[in-house]
Design an enzyme around this catalytic site. Structure first.
Site, PDB file in Angstrom:
ATOM      1  N   CYS A   1       5.225   0.623  -4.862  1.00  0.00           N
ATOM      2  CA  CYS A   1       4.730  -0.133  -3.715  1.00  0.00           C
ATOM      3  C   CYS A   1       5.772   0.014  -2.621  1.00  0.00           C
ATOM      4  CB  CYS A   1       4.529  -1.606  -4.069  1.00  0.00           C
ATOM      5  SG  CYS A   1       4.048  -2.640  -2.671  1.00  0.00           S
TER       6      CYS A   1
ATOM      7  N   GLU B   1      -1.294   2.302   0.074  1.00  0.00           N
ATOM      8  CA  GLU B   1      -0.965   3.507  -0.674  1.00  0.00           C
ATOM      9  C   GLU B   1      -1.661   4.676   0.021  1.00  0.00           C
ATOM     10  OE1 GLU B   1       1.217   3.828  -2.773  1.00  0.00           O
ATOM     11  OE2 GLU B   1       1.479   1.899  -3.802  1.00  0.00           O
TER      12      GLU B   1
END
Length: 232
Positions: A2, A102
């Site tokens: 992340c 993402e």
């Protein structure tokens, strides 16, 4: 991993959701990146927000600049790694967020940014651990990292890891100093895909210099040259 997330809600929203007081000013953030100073809630001070740097120095890497630090730890091994074990046992935190980003690879050069949120786009928290260390100028700094796990069916379309998202009930267990290792590890699972959604966003998110509401708006997927693609 992340490597970018958003916290686009107001100070009042944060205080109401987490039942914690924020003494510092806070403006909504749309593109939070490593090394930046952002709000967390620690097990040491669960009734108030603290502002820590995203990025943590392992015990064996004292005095490294923030930019050279780690930003994530694998949930599967956080209790075993020498560099994270102590923090996992006694320095846990909640990392408030309302989405994370993402990038989906399309060919060798093209990446499409996606934002992942809860279906109602409400606030939630990542499971985090924090650390205290002495900076280059001798000042005490506080940093945190985000725990990641295997992806659920929503995230795996784009990436092979996702941050650990805690339910409200599990937030209390995560901050509870009396939770044992078995109980804590049981919390570090992928969030139910039924609770989540994803959508493509503007390539503006690619630059950490950009931090505006336009970053989190739904945008037709475009390749690196700004051309529309057939991929959703």
């Amino acid at each position: 991993m992340c490597g970018r997330y958003s916290l686009s809600k107001s100070k009042i929203d944060l205080e109401e959701r987490f039942q914690a007081e924020m003494l510092s000013d806070f403006k909504p953030r749309y593109n939070i990146a490593p090394t930046q100073l952002v709000p967390v809630i620690t097990s040491d001070s669960p009734k108030g927000f603290s502002f820590f740097y995203w990025g943590i120095t392992p015990d064996f890497g004292q005095n490294k600049p923030v930019a050279q630090k780690l930003i994530n730890a694998k949930a599967e091994t956080v209790h075993e790694k020498v560099s994270f074990k102590s923090s996992f046992q006694s320095r846990r935190c909640l990392v408030p967020a309302d989405g994370f980003f993402e990038w989906k690879k399309l060919g060798k050069k093209t990446k499409i940014p996606y934002r992942f949120t809860l279906r109602d786009e409400s606030l939630f928290s990542f499971a985090g651990i924090w650390e205290e260390y002495e900076g280059l100028n001798g000042e005490i700094q506080h940093t945190f990292l985000i725990l990641t796990t295997t992806p659920n069916s929503v995230v795996e379309e784009v990436h092979d890891r996702m941050p650990v998202i805690l339910s409200r009930e599990n937030e209390k267990k995560w901050l509870d100093k009396y939770s044992n290792e078995t109980e804590l590890l049981a919390l570090l699972k992928p969030a139910s895909p039924d609770l989540m959604q994803s959508y493509t966003v503007s390539p503006l998110v690619n630059s950490v210099q950009n931090d505006s509401p336009g970053i989190i708006r739904r945008t037709s997927p475009m390749d690196q040259h700004g051309n529309y693609t057939l991929f959703g």
